[in-house]
Design an enzyme around this catalytic site. Structure first.
Site, short mmCIF file in Angstrom:
data_model
loop_
_atom_site.label_atom_id
_atom_site.label_comp_id
_atom_site.label_asym_id
_atom_site.label_seq_id
_atom_site.Cartn_x
_atom_site.Cartn_y
_atom_site.Cartn_z
N ILE A 222 0.79 -6.85 33.10
CA ILE A 222 0.51 -6.57 31.70
C ILE A 222 -0.92 -6.06 31.58
O ILE A 222 -1.79 -6.42 32.37
CB ILE A 222 0.71 -7.83 30.84
CG1 ILE A 222 0.78 -7.46 29.36
CG2 ILE A 222 -0.36 -8.87 31.11
CD1 ILE A 222 1.33 -8.57 28.50
N GLY A 223 -1.16 -5.19 30.63
CA GLY A 223 -2.51 -4.69 30.42
C GLY A 223 -2.55 -3.20 30.21
O GLY A 223 -1.52 -2.50 30.23
N ILE A 225 -3.76 -0.62 32.01
CA ILE A 225 -3.39 0.33 33.06
C ILE A 225 -1.88 0.42 33.25
O ILE A 225 -1.32 1.53 33.25
CB ILE A 225 -4.12 -0.01 34.38
CG1 ILE A 225 -5.62 0.29 34.23
CG2 ILE A 225 -3.54 0.78 35.55
CD1 ILE A 225 -6.46 -0.12 35.42
N GLU A 244 8.24 -9.34 37.95
CA GLU A 244 8.11 -10.72 37.48
C GLU A 244 8.02 -10.79 35.96
O GLU A 244 8.37 -11.78 35.35
CB GLU A 244 6.89 -11.39 38.11
CG GLU A 244 5.57 -10.81 37.62
CD GLU A 244 4.47 -10.94 38.63
OE1 GLU A 244 3.30 -11.01 38.21
OE2 GLU A 244 4.76 -10.98 39.84
N GLY A 342 1.84 -12.92 41.19
CA GLY A 342 2.84 -12.28 42.03
C GLY A 342 2.35 -11.06 42.77
O GLY A 342 3.15 -10.32 43.35
#
Length: 444
Positions: A222-223, A225, A244, A342
């Protein structure tokens, strides 16, 4: 017919068993080991009630990253609760780095094993689940990850049964009769809203998108990029998702037809995930959706499963990368920022996948351009999440380099080439000094 009538009766009467939050958390006793559901599924109604208890001591709370207020971390609760983060999120960072909470460095794929093996014997699991269906089954909803193992192994399960928790499919069912006590709510889940895309994130997205072939299977965190990459994949065909977690951007790719999942080897025709983090749009998308399969993180993150997908592309972030290729992604020096998560599971899985690409992506600088993220050596205390033996592609806004098979000298040269120009000269001097590299001949 009798079985159907029984199921119907249970479905209509289950709310009669609901009690108050205080009564539900009364099942937690001193010295208990307790699991807290995390991310968007954080059972805030119950964690807030638990934090008001003053009749307890030495209760250990195990969890991944949580959302909303961490009410159990306060001066008033010291000695009552001890938070144990298996992945540290924003609400717990300050407490962990001040020594008021604990952090466990562990692969995401190994966390369920702590509970199944009874290395961590859970007394209570505090979950947020969907209402039971006509078969008497609730759903663990948006976060299966380690919650599946907690629900299966804890001596007692207590829950917030929320009318707004999506009913997800896969290995997410929990028998209503497994729940000892519950509170009934109808409240929005915690949401994660993306930040506006920055210029640097845009550039990194533009560099990574062409690296993704049609028919690839994607894992992303998440984020900014990952979102920037996903936003540039709408012209791709037959992409798959085995990750994941995923967020709202994946919904857009499904709706545009770019994600079909039809070429995957594992979970063909379905998105495979362990948890989600996003907005109501994402919750509505996964609700009762047979095209999305939720599984525990020891299955989604099993390298043996990941590597079966051809053209597996893993996109993960980093805090800093040293000139030998060591990747720190969980701490800023000694200060814990997140966790191992992960990253290694998928970096290795993608590397072993036919045609796979393991990618570490990061901005070239931090602190407003004052600090290089490409460094001669990691900061003291920095954790190595991905080793230099596992790293392949490293991408910044200045380019993409593949370190696999390169010597230490070649790696340094490659990484310096994607560092911010303001820091390249100093990095080169330090590399020559520390590694005794031969300085390049001056241009004629």
């Amino acid at each position: 017919m009798e079985a159907n009538q029984t199921a119907s009766l249970m479905s209509n009467k289950w709310t009669d068993r609901a009690t108050s939050p205080a009564e539900v958390v009364s099942f937690v006793k001193s010295d208990h080991r307790v699991f807290l559901h995390g991310a968007c599924a954080t059972p805030t109604t119950l964690t807030n009630a638990l934090a008001l208890r003053r009749d307890l001591e030495n209760v250990r709370l195990y969890h991944l990253h949580t959302a909303g207020p961490a009410a159990w971390i306060s001066p008033e609760t010291r000695g009552i609760f001890r938070s144990v983060s298996l992945f540290t999120g924003g609400p717990l960072r300050k407490a962990v780095n001040e020594g008021l909470a604990d952090h466990v460095p562990i692969f995401l794929s190994d966390i369920p094993g702590l509970f199944h093996s009874r290395q961590v014997q859970l007394d209570v699991a505090i979950l947020q689940v969907s209402p039971p269906d006509r078969h008497g089954m609730c759903s663990l909803g948006t976060s299966i990850d380690a919650a599946r193992a907690a629900a299966d192994t804890a001596k007692i399960v207590i829950a917030e049964i929320n009318e707004q928790m999506p009913r997800t499919l896969g290995d997410s069912s929990l028998p209503f009769q497994r729940i000892t006590a519950f509170v009934h709510t109808n409240r929005p889940l915690h949401e994660h809203h993306p930040e506006p895309e920055s210029h640097i994130e845009s550039r990194i997205g533009e560099l990574i998108a062409p690296m993704i072939d049609n028919g690839s299977t994607l894992q992303m965190g998440i984020g900014g990029i990952p979102d920037a990459v996903l936003a540039r994949l709408h012209d791709k065909r037959d992409l798959g998702i085995h990750s994941e977690m995923f967020s709202d951007r994946v919904v857009e790719l499904v709706e545009s037809g770019a994600v079909t999942n039809k070429l995957k080897a594992v979970g063909r025709g379905r998105i495979v995930t362990s948890f989600i983090n996003g907005t109501r749009r994402l919750f509505d998308f996964v609700h009762d959706n047979p095209g999305v399969a939720f599984y525990p993180c020891d299955w989604t993150n099993d390298t043996a499963n990941i590597r079966k997908n051809p053209k597996m592309v893993a996109i993960n972030s980093a805090i800093e990368v040293d000139l030998t290729g060591q990747v720190c992604a969980d701490s800023i020096g000694h200060r814990i920022f997140s966790g191992i998560g992960g990253q290694m599971d998928f970096i290795r899985g993608a590397a072993l996948s036919p045609g796979g690409k393991p990618i570490i992506a990061l901005p070239s600088t931090a602190a407003g351009g004052k600090v290089s993220r490409i460094v001669t050596q990691l900061n003291p205390g920095a954790g190595v999440v991905t080793t230099r033996g596992h790293v392949h592609w490293v991408v910044t806004e200045y380019g993409a380099v593949n370190l696999h098979g390169l010597s230490l000298r070649e790696r340094a040269e490659a990484l310096i080439s994607v560092a911010h120009p303001d820091f390249r000269a100093d990095l080169r001097k330090e590399a020559i000094h520390l590694r005794h590299f031969i300085a390049p001949a001056p241009a004629s």
